[in-house]
Scaffold this motif. Structure first.
Motif, PDB file in Angstrom:
ATOM      1  N   GLY A  87       0.812  -1.213   0.000  1.00  0.00           N
ATOM      2  CA  GLY A  87       0.000   0.000   0.000  1.00  0.00           C
ATOM      3  C   GLY A  87       0.846   1.265   0.000  1.00  0.00           C
ATOM      4  O   GLY A  87       0.519   2.248  -0.648  1.00  0.00           O
ATOM      5  N   TRP A  88       1.980   1.225   0.719  1.00  0.00           N
ATOM      6  CA  TRP A  88       2.783   2.442   0.843  1.00  0.00           C
ATOM      7  C   TRP A  88       3.416   2.862  -0.473  1.00  0.00           C
ATOM      8  O   TRP A  88       3.663   4.049  -0.687  1.00  0.00           O
ATOM      9  CB  TRP A  88       3.844   2.285   1.926  1.00  0.00           C
ATOM     10  CG  TRP A  88       3.215   2.347   3.280  1.00  0.00           C
ATOM     11  CD1 TRP A  88       2.921   1.293   4.096  1.00  0.00           C
ATOM     12  CD2 TRP A  88       2.727   3.520   3.934  1.00  0.00           C
ATOM     13  NE1 TRP A  88       2.297   1.732   5.228  1.00  0.00           N
ATOM     14  CE2 TRP A  88       2.161   3.101   5.161  1.00  0.00           C
ATOM     15  CE3 TRP A  88       2.706   4.885   3.626  1.00  0.00           C
ATOM     16  CZ2 TRP A  88       1.585   3.985   6.062  1.00  0.00           C
ATOM     17  CZ3 TRP A  88       2.134   5.772   4.531  1.00  0.00           C
ATOM     18  CH2 TRP A  88       1.590   5.323   5.726  1.00  0.00           C
ATOM     19  N   ALA A  89       3.676   1.872  -1.339  1.00  0.00           N
ATOM     20  CA  ALA A  89       4.265   2.234  -2.628  1.00  0.00           C
ATOM     21  C   ALA A  89       3.301   3.140  -3.397  1.00  0.00           C
ATOM     22  O   ALA A  89       3.726   3.985  -4.186  1.00  0.00           O
ATOM     23  CB  ALA A  89       4.572   0.990  -3.434  1.00  0.00           C
ATOM     24  N   ARG A  90       2.004   2.951  -3.126  1.00  0.00           N
ATOM     25  CA  ARG A  90       1.012   3.788  -3.833  1.00  0.00           C
ATOM     26  C   ARG A  90       1.200   5.260  -3.526  1.00  0.00           C
ATOM     27  O   ARG A  90       0.855   6.122  -4.306  1.00  0.00           O
ATOM     28  CB  ARG A  90      -0.411   3.372  -3.460  1.00  0.00           C
ATOM     29  CG  ARG A  90      -0.712   2.042  -4.009  1.00  0.00           C
ATOM     30  CD  ARG A  90      -2.204   1.796  -4.166  1.00  0.00           C
ATOM     31  NE  ARG A  90      -2.357   0.376  -4.372  1.00  0.00           N
ATOM     32  CZ  ARG A  90      -2.825  -0.475  -3.461  1.00  0.00           C
ATOM     33  NH1 ARG A  90      -3.280  -0.030  -2.319  1.00  0.00           N
ATOM     34  NH2 ARG A  90      -2.872  -1.760  -3.726  1.00  0.00           N
ATOM     35  N   LEU A  91       1.730   5.527  -2.334  1.00  0.00           N
ATOM     36  CA  LEU A  91       1.999   6.917  -1.967  1.00  0.00           C
ATOM     37  C   LEU A  91       3.010   7.512  -2.940  1.00  0.00           C
ATOM     38  O   LEU A  91       2.929   8.678  -3.325  1.00  0.00           O
ATOM     39  CB  LEU A  91       2.531   6.942  -0.534  1.00  0.00           C
ATOM     40  CG  LEU A  91       2.805   8.281   0.114  1.00  0.00           C
ATOM     41  CD1 LEU A  91       1.630   9.223  -0.061  1.00  0.00           C
ATOM     42  CD2 LEU A  91       3.101   8.081   1.583  1.00  0.00           C
ATOM     43  N   GLY A  92       3.958   6.676  -3.353  1.00  0.00           N
ATOM     44  CA  GLY A  92       4.928   7.106  -4.364  1.00  0.00           C
ATOM     45  C   GLY A  92       4.235   7.396  -5.688  1.00  0.00           C
ATOM     46  O   GLY A  92       4.535   8.384  -6.355  1.00  0.00           O
ATOM     47  N   TYR A  93       3.265   6.543  -6.041  1.00  0.00           N
ATOM     48  CA  TYR A  93       2.535   6.773  -7.297  1.00  0.00           C
ATOM     49  C   TYR A  93       1.767   8.089  -7.224  1.00  0.00           C
ATOM     50  O   TYR A  93       1.647   8.809  -8.202  1.00  0.00           O
ATOM     51  CB  TYR A  93       1.527   5.650  -7.586  1.00  0.00           C
ATOM     52  CG  TYR A  93       2.166   4.301  -7.814  1.00  0.00           C
ATOM     53  CD1 TYR A  93       3.133   4.136  -8.797  1.00  0.00           C
ATOM     54  CD2 TYR A  93       1.805   3.202  -7.047  1.00  0.00           C
ATOM     55  CE1 TYR A  93       3.726   2.902  -8.994  1.00  0.00           C
ATOM     56  CE2 TYR A  93       2.394   1.966  -7.242  1.00  0.00           C
ATOM     57  CZ  TYR A  93       3.357   1.821  -8.211  1.00  0.00           C
ATOM     58  OH  TYR A  93       3.951   0.610  -8.405  1.00  0.00           O
ATOM     59  N   LEU A  94       1.214   8.359  -6.031  1.00  0.00           N
ATOM     60  CA  LEU A  94       0.456   9.609  -5.863  1.00  0.00           C
ATOM     61  C   LEU A  94       1.333  10.801  -6.245  1.00  0.00           C
ATOM     62  O   LEU A  94       0.898  11.726  -6.935  1.00  0.00           O
ATOM     63  CB  LEU A  94      -0.007   9.733  -4.403  1.00  0.00           C
ATOM     64  CG  LEU A  94      -0.808  10.976  -4.046  1.00  0.00           C
ATOM     65  CD1 LEU A  94      -2.216  10.885  -4.624  1.00  0.00           C
ATOM     66  CD2 LEU A  94      -0.898  11.176  -2.536  1.00  0.00           C
ATOM     67  N   GLY A  95       2.600  10.744  -5.812  1.00  0.00           N
ATOM     68  CA  GLY A  95       3.532  11.815  -6.139  1.00  0.00           C
ATOM     69  C   GLY A  95       3.757  11.935  -7.642  1.00  0.00           C
ATOM     70  O   GLY A  95       3.797  13.036  -8.190  1.00  0.00           O
TER      71      GLY A  95
END
Ligand code: PFF
Length: 449
Positions: A87-95
């Motif tokens: 899930g946390w990798a998605r935070l990278g995608y958000l960026g």
């Protein structure tokens, strides 16, 4: 955890210059006065300063820590620091997504800046009265091809510099040019303050009327601070991954916050006194920068050169920010998907340009590219700065405080127990408890409204 093996920034000054290059841009000179003007001037300013210090600085440190610890782009960083938590990798995608969306409206405004450079070269502004300069700017927004060509030039320049590589591309330009921009702003400030009626503008900008502080002012100041400091979307995680092991992350972050804030304050000190003096209202939005400033140059000895110099430097300041924005998807494509840098840059730049055309056409008065009263352009600005970046920032501090190992933070923050030993607990406390709580409260208040 995989360790990094990539270029580091050449010197301490190099990192500050590059991170400040990302931070300082249209956000300071165009967006900050718009937001301050629309949100009560002094009331906004005071809230803004508090947010930069108590929320912006800790978040910047957080991003640097995550970046240097992992040595990776945001997507890779979250993956490697919290293995098994997809899930946390998605935070990278958000960026990465946020970078595209910001670039779309950022390049539109940068296009106006390039248009202003052209107008300065051709001495278009010379001797024109306020109504004519205002009309010229309003008509530019109604045009189809002129803004698109200017945007194309800007996107091309950004991509060109990216293809040339990190340290050489970014560091070389920002080191020399940002101090010159500062110098010109100081001269402009002195001129603006001596105009008749300038005192009213100073009062508007610097004297806080506390009764004007409300939820909207706070949320807008939060969005502006994150936007201006380039935080909340992982850009500075990427920069952190280039910072050398022995650099003091806190003092670097502090220097960047100071440089960025000084430029924003100077922009306010130039624009509001001049706007009041010329009879431009503080709520005039885009015109605050693109009409007030040319009118100010018109009043100055050597105005032709100041005008030209200023808009060229503003374009370069915008470039050092757009480079950092485009670097995010490029790094993701190269590091995570294995695409060559040249291809990644070309595809990303084309994507940005398409969005940018839509954003710029959405400013026509007869456009259908509107949702309610929001043009696509305004919508991009609002969604990214007010929501995506603040939510990104919130999740980033939660990640550091609640997912990353405390020891990893301490090691990185103190350079293996050599600096900032006294500060580490307080900083950890702020990042773990205060920042998440404060951002949540601000966002919830706004959502409820
Ligand atoms: N901080 C830049 C400015 O003030 O112009 C804009 C920006 C750059 C926002 C990079 C976000 C970002 F990640």
């Amino acid at each position: 955890m995989e360790k990094k093996n990539k270029e580091s920034f050449g010197s301490k000054f190099g990192i500050i210059a590059a991170a400040a290059g990302s931070a300082i841009g249209l956000g300071n000179i165009y967006r900050f006065p718009c937001e301050a003007g629309a949100n009560g001037g002094g009331a906004f300013f005071i809230v803004y300063l508090a947010i930069v210090l108590f929320m912006g600085l800790p978040l910047m440190v957080t991003e640097f820590v995550i970046g240097r610890r992992s040595g990776k782009n945001p997507v890779g960083a979250f993956k490697s620091l919290a293995p098994g938590h997809k899930g946390w990798a998605r935070l990278g995608y958000l960026g990465v997504i946020c970078s595209f969306l910001i670039l779309a409206f950022y390049c539109t405004v940068a296009g106006w800046t390039i248009d202003a450079v052209w107008k300065a070269i051709t001495n278009y502004y010379h001797g024109k009265d306020l109504a004519t300069v205002q009309f010229g700017f309003d008509s530019l927004k109604e045009e189809t091809w002129q803004p698109i060509i200017c945007e194309a030039v800007f996107v091309f320049l950004t991509a060109f510099i990216i293809i040339k590589g990190v340290t050489k591309g970014i560091e070389k330009y920002s080191k020399i040019l940002m101090p010159i921009l500062l110098g010109i702003l100081i001269i402009l400030g002195i001129k603006a303050l001596t105009l008749p009626g300038a005192a009213e503008g100073v009062k508007f900008f610097l004297k806080p009327d506390f009764s004007k502080i409300n939820g909207t002012v706070v949320v807008n100041a939060l969005g502006q601070a994150f936007f201006s400091l380039s935080i909340g979307m992982g850009i500075l995680i990427t920069y952190g991954s280039y910072i050398a092991k022995n650099d003091n992350l806190t003092s670097t972050a502090f220097s960047v916050c100071i440089c960025d804030t000084i430029i924003a304050i100077l922009a306010g000190i130039v624009i509001f006194p001049a706007a009041f003096s010329f009879g431009i209202t503080p709520e005039a939005g885009d015109s605050l920068a693109f009409v007030t400033l040319p009118m100010l140059f018109n009043q100055m000895a050597g105005g032709y050169f100041f005008c030209l110099f200023f808009f060229v430097l503003l374009t370069i300041a915008a470039l050092t920010s757009s480079i950092s924005l485009l670097e995010a998807p490029v790094l993701y494509f190269t590091e995570e998907l294995g695409i060559s840098r040249k291809k990644a840059t070309t595809y990303s730049a084309i994507g940005v340009f398409v969005l940018c055309i839509i954003a710029s056409l959405s400013l026509h008065s007869d456009t259908c590219l509107k949702i309610g009263s929001f043009s696509f352009f305004n919508l991009l600005d609002y969604i990214t700065a007010t929501f995506l970046m603040t939510i990104g920032g919130l999740l980033t501090v939660i990640f550091l405080g609640w997912k990353m190992k405390k020891e990893d933070f301490y090691d990185e923050f103190t350079n293996d127990n050599t600096v900032n030993m006294r500060l580490r607990k307080a900083m950890y406390f702020i990042i773990k408890y205060i920042s998440p709580l404060a951002i949540t409260v601000i966002l919830i208040t706004q959502f409820i409204k």
